[in-house]
Write a protein that holds these residues in place. Structure first.
Motif, PDB file in Angstrom:
ATOM      1  N   ASN A   1       0.828  -1.212   0.000  1.00 50.88           N
ATOM      2  CA  ASN A   1       0.000   0.000   0.000  1.00 50.88           C
ATOM      3  C   ASN A   1       0.860   1.259   0.000  1.00 50.88           C
ATOM      4  O   ASN A   1       0.478   2.283  -0.582  1.00 50.88           O
TER       5      ASN A   1
ATOM      6  N   LEU B   1       3.919  -4.169  -9.939  1.00 51.46           N
ATOM      7  CA  LEU B   1       2.553  -3.669  -9.798  1.00 51.46           C
ATOM      8  C   LEU B   1       2.460  -2.185 -10.141  1.00 51.46           C
ATOM      9  O   LEU B   1       3.344  -1.402  -9.799  1.00 51.46           O
ATOM     10  N   GLU B   2       1.365  -1.825 -10.770  1.00 48.70           N
ATOM     11  CA  GLU B   2       1.166  -0.430 -11.165  1.00 48.70           C
ATOM     12  C   GLU B   2      -0.213   0.111 -10.760  1.00 48.70           C
ATOM     13  O   GLU B   2      -0.319   1.226 -10.262  1.00 48.70           O
ATOM     14  N   THR B   3      -1.255  -0.669 -10.949  1.00 53.17           N
ATOM     15  CA  THR B   3      -2.614  -0.198 -10.701  1.00 53.17           C
ATOM     16  C   THR B   3      -3.198  -0.846  -9.455  1.00 53.17           C
ATOM     17  O   THR B   3      -2.684  -1.859  -8.955  1.00 53.17           O
ATOM     18  N   ALA B   4      -4.300  -0.266  -8.969  1.00 54.17           N
ATOM     19  CA  ALA B   4      -4.977  -0.826  -7.803  1.00 54.17           C
ATOM     20  C   ALA B   4      -5.406  -2.264  -8.065  1.00 54.17           C
ATOM     21  O   ALA B   4      -5.333  -3.130  -7.172  1.00 54.17           O
ATOM     22  N   SER B   5      -5.830  -2.545  -9.283  1.00 52.88           N
ATOM     23  CA  SER B   5      -6.232  -3.911  -9.646  1.00 52.88           C
ATOM     24  C   SER B   5      -5.040  -4.864  -9.586  1.00 52.88           C
ATOM     25  O   SER B   5      -5.172  -6.014  -9.150  1.00 52.88           O
ATOM     26  N   ASP B   6      -3.871  -4.380  -9.989  1.00 54.99           N
ATOM     27  CA  ASP B   6      -2.659  -5.196  -9.898  1.00 54.99           C
ATOM     28  C   ASP B   6      -2.388  -5.595  -8.449  1.00 54.99           C
ATOM     29  O   ASP B   6      -2.042  -6.747  -8.162  1.00 54.99           O
TER      30      ASP B   6
ATOM     31  N   ILE C   1       2.985   5.568  -6.054  1.00 55.16           N
ATOM     32  CA  ILE C   1       2.647   5.589  -7.481  1.00 55.16           C
ATOM     33  C   ILE C   1       1.580   6.638  -7.769  1.00 55.16           C
ATOM     34  O   ILE C   1       1.638   7.345  -8.787  1.00 55.16           O
ATOM     35  N   ARG C   2       0.632   6.767  -6.863  1.00 55.82           N
ATOM     36  CA  ARG C   2      -0.488   7.682  -7.069  1.00 55.82           C
ATOM     37  C   ARG C   2      -0.131   9.142  -6.799  1.00 55.82           C
ATOM     38  O   ARG C   2      -0.720  10.051  -7.388  1.00 55.82           O
TER      39      ARG C   2
ATOM     40  N   GLN D   1      -4.528  -5.789  -5.938  1.00 55.75           N
ATOM     41  CA  GLN D   1      -5.532  -6.731  -5.459  1.00 55.75           C
ATOM     42  C   GLN D   1      -5.245  -8.142  -5.968  1.00 55.75           C
ATOM     43  O   GLN D   1      -5.402  -9.128  -5.223  1.00 55.75           O
TER      44      GLN D   1
ATOM     45  N   LEU E   1       1.740   1.667  -3.590  1.00 50.88           N
ATOM     46  CA  LEU E   1       0.600   2.165  -4.361  1.00 50.88           C
ATOM     47  C   LEU E   1       0.382   3.649  -4.102  1.00 50.88           C
ATOM     48  O   LEU E   1       0.114   4.418  -5.045  1.00 50.88           O
TER      49      LEU E   1
END
Length: 217
Positions: A19, A66-71, A25-26, A73, A22
């Motif tokens: 997290n 990992l790059e996106t929230a879906s990644d 990244i954001r 998860q 993430l």
């Protein structure tokens, strides 16, 4: 077949670290900073498992891709088959841990998802006692004590998160030499009123194990 190797508190720490990545990244525009965070997160996760196999390390190190929230998860979901369960315990085993409690109230053991349990705990509302069961060195240990709701939020000594707390006070089993018959020493601390939430956030068992030692040894 998947061989479980990730304990609940390690899984929680992995999610916390991921997290952090993430969030970087954001919110961080400088890609060099993001890559630094990415490397740090990978190193922290890998250090949790010094005896991991190459296959296990490959699974864990996927966090750097990992790059996106879906990644993220999907990454968490990929780790879940490798979670080790809290050792299954029977009602009879719990009763033996607390022999002085003739009318011991025990939770529904069948309804518990043991993958997400680091310590088993419940409150007997009738006696206002809190019970903790933990697996230590291959054996179950049990601690009981008075649970006093605080109706306040603060930091739990077990998970170190800001939650609704109860004051847990247990009598130490250790007695000094030549102690009087009525001697006792209480060991107390503030912990989450809801042990399920505590187990979801717990990332380090050091404080919990220290408390258990203070009571049992």
């Amino acid at each position: 077949m998947s061989t479980p190797f990730i304990r609940n508190h390690h899984f929680n720490l992995i999610k916390n670290q991921a997290n952090n990545l993430l969030n970087a990244i954001r919110t961080v525009a400088d890609l060099r900073v993001v890559e630094t965070v990415r490397s740090s997160v990978e190193a922290t996760i890998v250090e949790l498992f010094p005896e991991a196999s190459e296959e296990q390390l490959k699974l864990l190190r996927a966090v750097i891709t990992l790059e996106t929230a879906s990644d993220f998860q999907r990454y968490y979901a990929s780790l879940e088959p490798f979670l080790t369960e809290f050792p299954r315990i029977t009602k009879d085993q719990i009763v033996k841990l607390f022999p002085k409690n003739k009318k011991l109230s025990i939770p529904d053991l069948q309804s518990i998802d043991y993958r997400y349990v680091t310590y088993l705990s419940w409150v007997d509302v009738g006696s206002n006692k809190l019970f903790i069961v933990y697996e230590r060195n291959g054996k179950f240990v049990g601690v009981e004590g008075r649970a006093t709701p605080t109706n306040k939020k603060n930091y739990c000594f077990v998970c170190n998160k800001y939650e609704e707390l109860a004051l847990f006070s247990a009598v130490s089993k250790k007695r000094p030499a030549n102690a009087s018959p009525d001697y006792y020493k209480a060991v107390g601390n503030y912990l989450c009123a809801d042990s399920r939430e505590c187990n979801k956030k717990l990332t380090d068992v050091t404080a919990l194990e220290g408390f258990l030692r203070a009571v049992l040894e």
